[in-house]
Scaffold this motif. Structure first.
Motif, PDB file in Angstrom:
ATOM      1  N   ILE A   9     -51.721   0.007  13.250  1.00 55.00           N
ATOM      2  CA  ILE A   9     -52.489  -0.392  12.068  1.00 55.00           C
ATOM      3  C   ILE A   9     -53.362   0.805  11.689  1.00 55.00           C
ATOM      4  O   ILE A   9     -54.114   1.319  12.528  1.00 55.00           O
ATOM      5  N   THR A  10     -53.260   1.235  10.448  1.00 54.27           N
ATOM      6  CA  THR A  10     -54.037   2.377   9.966  1.00 54.27           C
ATOM      7  C   THR A  10     -55.007   1.914   8.898  1.00 54.27           C
ATOM      8  O   THR A  10     -54.623   1.200   7.962  1.00 54.27           O
ATOM      9  N   PHE A  11     -56.270   2.306   9.046  1.00 58.26           N
ATOM     10  CA  PHE A  11     -57.319   1.966   8.090  1.00 58.26           C
ATOM     11  C   PHE A  11     -57.743   3.246   7.378  1.00 58.26           C
ATOM     12  O   PHE A  11     -58.109   4.233   8.020  1.00 58.26           O
ATOM     13  N   THR A  12     -57.693   3.240   6.055  1.00 64.61           N
ATOM     14  CA  THR A  12     -58.101   4.396   5.262  1.00 64.61           C
ATOM     15  C   THR A  12     -59.115   3.935   4.225  1.00 64.61           C
ATOM     16  O   THR A  12     -58.838   3.016   3.452  1.00 64.61           O
ATOM     17  N   ASN A  13     -60.291   4.568   4.233  1.00 64.53           N
ATOM     18  CA  ASN A  13     -61.362   4.205   3.308  1.00 64.53           C
ATOM     19  C   ASN A  13     -61.641   5.365   2.364  1.00 64.53           C
ATOM     20  O   ASN A  13     -61.699   6.527   2.769  1.00 64.53           O
TER      21      ASN A  13
END
Length: 229
Positions: A77-81
């Motif tokens: 799971i990759t989170f990009t903000n």
């Protein structure tokens, strides 16, 4: 973190989606979403890989057999903000090009049918399936000054996605949202015709004649006992 706009009815739709072509091109990376905003963002990203997810599984799911099965179906799971100092100026054609790249990679684009001009966030979901299983999910939320992309590499049943909400950093399900296939670009209304806080301040329409000045309402006089008849 904002609540995720996924409704259980959407999950049933995914089960009947067409299988992915074996030679489908690889989808754009999460960082590509920066291209749909005209300003440069402050950007941060991190990934939970399979070993990290396995370590978190024991804390989050305890002895739940379903929870362990779902965790075993997660690869990463990759989170990009993306954060903007001013109102994010979203570029419609750039968004269309990026969406076309995802669809060319075998993704199905879903949007919230209950979205309205007062919604604080816009939510888009892309799903890629193989047979009856979901292999990839991308959730994009767009707001005034923040845009978040969550990409999930997995091998899960459609209904498993509902159980993922609230775990591993994935937002809670918003029960008021109804996710439906996004309309074709040609049938979508012009962006300016659907004001939303996520587009920033809405400028007044050009060449619009001003409203005529309001006429003073007539004053009604109530006769008293000493008024002449």
């Amino acid at each position: 973190m904002k609540r995720l706009g996924i409704f259980p009815g959407m999950l049933a739709l995914v089960a009947f989606a067409a299988p992915v072509l074996a030679q489908a091109p690889y989808p754009p990376p999460p960082q590509a979403f920066a291209t749909i905003v005209r300003q440069a963002p402050q950007q941060s990203s991190f990934t939970l890989d399979r070993s990290m997810l396995a370590a978190a599984d024991g804390f989050l799911n305890g002895t739940s057999p379903d929870g362990h099965r779902i965790a075993a179906g997660l690869n990463s799971i990759t989170f990009t903000n993306f954060h903007y100092h001013d109102f994010a100026d979203y570029d419609g054609p750039a968004f269309g090009s990026l969406n076309a790249a995802y669809e060319a990679s075998g993704f199905h684009h879903l949007v919230n049918a209950n979205a309205n001009s007062r919604a604080p966030m816009l939510t888009d979901v892309w799903l890629r399936t193989q047979g009856s299983m979901v292999t990839n999910m991308v959730v994009l939320t767009r707001g005034d000054r923040n845009m978040n992309a969550i990409t999930v590499d997995c091998n899960l049943r459609p209904l498993d996605l509902l159980h993922l909400s609230g775990h591993f950093g994935i937002p809670q399900v918003d029960a008021s949202a109804v996710m439906v296939p996004a309309p074709p670009p040609s049938s979508a209304p012009p962006r300016a015709a659907v004001p939303n806080v996520a587009t920033g301040p809405i400028a007044p329409a050009p060449n619009v004649a001003p409203d005529p000045p309001a006429q003073n309402a007539p004053t009604l006089h109530k006769h008293g006992a000493d008024d002449p008849q």
